[in-house]
Design a protein around this motif. Structure first.
Motif, PDB file in Angstrom:
ATOM      1  N   MET A   1       0.808  -1.243   0.270  1.00  0.00           N
ATOM      2  CA  MET A   1      -0.078  -0.066   0.066  1.00  0.00           C
ATOM      3  C   MET A   1       0.884   1.366  -0.029  1.00  0.00           C
ATOM      4  O   MET A   1       0.713   2.181  -0.742  1.00  0.00           O
ATOM      5  CB  MET A   1      -1.038  -0.021   1.397  1.00  0.00           C
ATOM      6  CG  MET A   1      -2.095  -0.991   0.973  1.00  0.00           C
ATOM      7  SD  MET A   1      -3.427  -0.751   2.226  1.00  0.00           S
ATOM      8  CE  MET A   1      -2.674  -1.548   3.726  1.00  0.00           C
ATOM      9  N   VAL A   2       1.808   1.286   0.605  1.00  0.00           N
ATOM     10  CA  VAL A   2       2.800   2.601   0.873  1.00  0.00           C
ATOM     11  C   VAL A   2       3.282   2.518  -0.426  1.00  0.00           C
ATOM     12  O   VAL A   2       3.216   3.828  -0.945  1.00  0.00           O
ATOM     13  CB  VAL A   2       3.872   2.159   2.161  1.00  0.00           C
ATOM     14  CG1 VAL A   2       4.948   3.492   1.999  1.00  0.00           C
ATOM     15  CG2 VAL A   2       3.278   2.369   3.231  1.00  0.00           C
ATOM     16  N   ALA A   3       3.925   1.459  -0.971  1.00  0.00           N
ATOM     17  CA  ALA A   3       4.562   1.877  -2.242  1.00  0.00           C
ATOM     18  C   ALA A   3       3.928   2.235  -3.642  1.00  0.00           C
ATOM     19  O   ALA A   3       3.916   2.689  -4.275  1.00  0.00           O
ATOM     20  CB  ALA A   3       5.494   0.333  -2.683  1.00  0.00           C
ATOM     21  N   ALA A   4       2.451   1.448  -3.514  1.00  0.00           N
ATOM     22  CA  ALA A   4       1.629   1.615  -4.416  1.00  0.00           C
ATOM     23  C   ALA A   4       1.224   3.058  -4.498  1.00  0.00           C
ATOM     24  O   ALA A   4       1.153   3.752  -5.766  1.00  0.00           O
ATOM     25  CB  ALA A   4       0.247   0.821  -4.496  1.00  0.00           C
ATOM     26  N   LEU A   5       0.943   3.607  -3.391  1.00  0.00           N
ATOM     27  CA  LEU A   5       0.692   5.415  -3.482  1.00  0.00           C
ATOM     28  C   LEU A   5       1.822   6.049  -3.783  1.00  0.00           C
ATOM     29  O   LEU A   5       1.621   7.048  -4.403  1.00  0.00           O
ATOM     30  CB  LEU A   5       0.221   5.311  -2.018  1.00  0.00           C
ATOM     31  CG  LEU A   5      -1.204   5.131  -1.524  1.00  0.00           C
ATOM     32  CD1 LEU A   5      -1.558   5.075  -0.206  1.00  0.00           C
ATOM     33  CD2 LEU A   5      -2.189   5.834  -2.460  1.00  0.00           C
ATOM     34  N   ALA A   6       3.090   5.796  -3.411  1.00  0.00           N
ATOM     35  CA  ALA A   6       4.061   6.348  -3.696  1.00  0.00           C
ATOM     36  C   ALA A   6       4.540   6.490  -5.424  1.00  0.00           C
ATOM     37  O   ALA A   6       5.225   7.213  -5.727  1.00  0.00           O
ATOM     38  CB  ALA A   6       5.472   5.976  -3.037  1.00  0.00           C
ATOM     39  N   GLN A   7       4.228   5.344  -5.907  1.00  0.00           N
ATOM     40  CA  GLN A   7       4.705   4.836  -7.259  1.00  0.00           C
ATOM     41  C   GLN A   7       3.606   5.221  -8.283  1.00  0.00           C
ATOM     42  O   GLN A   7       2.536   5.332  -8.069  1.00  0.00           O
ATOM     43  CB  GLN A   7       5.283   3.733  -7.385  1.00  0.00           C
ATOM     44  CG  GLN A   7       6.885   3.260  -6.740  1.00  0.00           C
ATOM     45  CD  GLN A   7       6.885   1.998  -6.549  1.00  0.00           C
ATOM     46  OE1 GLN A   7       7.604   1.627  -5.368  1.00  0.00           O
ATOM     47  NE2 GLN A   7       6.558   1.093  -7.266  1.00  0.00           N
ATOM     48  N   PRO A   8       3.947   5.377  -9.571  1.00  0.00           N
ATOM     49  CA  PRO A   8       3.226   5.701 -10.692  1.00  0.00           C
ATOM     50  C   PRO A   8       2.214   4.352 -10.932  1.00  0.00           C
ATOM     51  O   PRO A   8       2.778   3.125 -10.510  1.00  0.00           O
ATOM     52  CB  PRO A   8       4.059   5.808 -11.979  1.00  0.00           C
ATOM     53  CG  PRO A   8       5.333   6.154 -11.486  1.00  0.00           C
ATOM     54  CD  PRO A   8       5.468   5.819 -10.127  1.00  0.00           C
ATOM     55  N   LEU A   9       1.130   4.709 -11.383  1.00  0.00           N
ATOM     56  CA  LEU A   9       0.198   3.536 -11.626  1.00  0.00           C
ATOM     57  C   LEU A   9       0.955   2.363 -12.470  1.00  0.00           C
ATOM     58  O   LEU A   9       0.623   1.216 -12.388  1.00  0.00           O
ATOM     59  CB  LEU A   9      -1.080   4.137 -12.329  1.00  0.00           C
ATOM     60  CG  LEU A   9      -2.174   3.008 -12.484  1.00  0.00           C
ATOM     61  CD1 LEU A   9      -2.689   2.765 -10.977  1.00  0.00           C
ATOM     62  CD2 LEU A   9      -3.361   3.853 -12.951  1.00  0.00           C
ATOM     63  N   SER A  10       1.626   2.908 -13.326  1.00  0.00           N
ATOM     64  CA  SER A  10       2.355   1.825 -14.306  1.00  0.00           C
ATOM     65  C   SER A  10       3.535   0.802 -13.780  1.00  0.00           C
ATOM     66  O   SER A  10       3.776  -0.156 -14.104  1.00  0.00           O
ATOM     67  CB  SER A  10       3.030   2.372 -15.484  1.00  0.00           C
ATOM     68  OG  SER A  10       4.027   3.393 -15.005  1.00  0.00           O
ATOM     69  N   GLU A  11       3.816   1.397 -12.378  1.00  0.00           N
ATOM     70  CA  GLU A  11       4.819   0.625 -11.594  1.00  0.00           C
ATOM     71  C   GLU A  11       4.313   0.042 -10.376  1.00  0.00           C
ATOM     72  O   GLU A  11       4.903   0.188  -9.494  1.00  0.00           O
ATOM     73  CB  GLU A  11       5.977   1.742 -11.380  1.00  0.00           C
ATOM     74  CG  GLU A  11       6.678   1.789 -12.669  1.00  0.00           C
ATOM     75  CD  GLU A  11       7.771   3.093 -12.789  1.00  0.00           C
ATOM     76  OE1 GLU A  11       8.213   3.244 -11.293  1.00  0.00           O
ATOM     77  OE2 GLU A  11       7.930   3.780 -13.253  1.00  0.00           O
ATOM     78  N   ALA A  12       2.925  -0.539 -10.422  1.00  0.00           N
ATOM     79  CA  ALA A  12       2.542  -1.126  -9.037  1.00  0.00           C
ATOM     80  C   ALA A  12       3.280  -2.055  -8.622  1.00  0.00           C
ATOM     81  O   ALA A  12       3.753  -3.048  -9.493  1.00  0.00           O
ATOM     82  CB  ALA A  12       1.180  -1.558  -9.488  1.00  0.00           C
TER      83      ALA A  12
END
Ligand SMILES: [Zn+2]
Length: 241
Positions: free
Chosen positions: A199-210
């Motif tokens: 969750m932390v990483a998904a919010l911090a990164q672009p959608l293309s880099e889930a």
């Protein structure tokens, strides 16, 4: 004709047959948030609207606003029809879930440009032949988290949502709206480090880099987002996959 003319870009979230030859459209627009509109004669064979008034189409619209709740479509040009998205089963299904989530979560007539851009970004990614993971569960959940963020319901992930403790975060509580520590577990369900990290990483990164994660962690993420939105936005989302 009394009333006024509205020009806006919008994505078709839902398109419903109405009467003899009309369509009712649920639109998410760039400049006015949610719009309900009617396209008269849209289902006639020679309609000037063509086949554009279907879900996922991103359109430049001219609408007439009169006294009723529904605006009337008077002009339409295609910004993007996402043809590759339409030819892939998993991408269609992911796009439909995304539009459904926007329908349920963003029902106000106020513009929310980040929400509009996020939806367009996801549809473009689902349409991109190089984005192999776009239709997968990781990207769908990253979209949900970002949608919760732009709608104002992002879960608290940095410290215990009840007491502020930064260590020993072992659970997630939809009622508290975030992660909780061992001392505040109460109504929480267990949340793995992997799910928290996702969750932390998904919010911090672009959608293309889930980020990637195991299915158990992804189920916890889906539950965490779902329970947060149920408690705080009073909205229930469909299953993410
Ligand atoms: Zn606590």
């Amino acid at each position: 004709m009394p009333g006024s003319t509205v020009k806006t870009e919008a994505v078709v979230l839902r398109s419903i047959r109405y009467g003899e030859a009309d369509r009712i459209l649920h639109l998410y627009s760039k400049t006015r948030g949610r719009i309900g509109a009617i396209a008269k004669g849209a289902r006639k064979p020679k309609s000037r609207f063509g086949g554009r008034l279907e879900p996922f189409f991103r359109l430049d619209l001219v609408l007439h606003e009169g006294r009723g709740d529904l605006l009337t479509v008077t002009g339409v040009t295609t910004v993007d029809g996402y043809p590759r998205l339409r030819s892939s089963g998993p991408a269609l299904s992911a796009g439909a879930r995304a539009c459904d989530a926007v329908l349920r979560l963003l029902d106000s007539a106020e513009a929310n440009p980040p929400a509009y851009n996020l939806l367009c970004r996801y549809l473009a990614l689902l349409d991109d032949p190089a984005a192999e993971r776009a239709a997968g569960l990781e990207t769908a959940l990253a979209f949900r988290l970002k949608l919760a963020l732009v709608a104002g319901f992002v879960p608290e992930l940095a410290s215990c949502a009840r007491c502020g403790e930064a260590e020993h975060l072992v659970g997630f509580s939809g009622a508290a709206g975030g992660v909780v520590c061992a001392g505040c577990e109460g109504d929480a369900f267990p949340l793995s480090e992997e799910a928290h990290g996702f969750m932390v990483a998904a919010l911090a990164q672009p959608l293309s880099e889930a980020p990637a994660a195991e299915s158990l962690a992804l189920r916890q993420v889906e539950r965490a987002v779902g329970e947060t939105l149920e408690h705080h936005a009073h909205v229930q989302l469909r299953a993410a996959a």
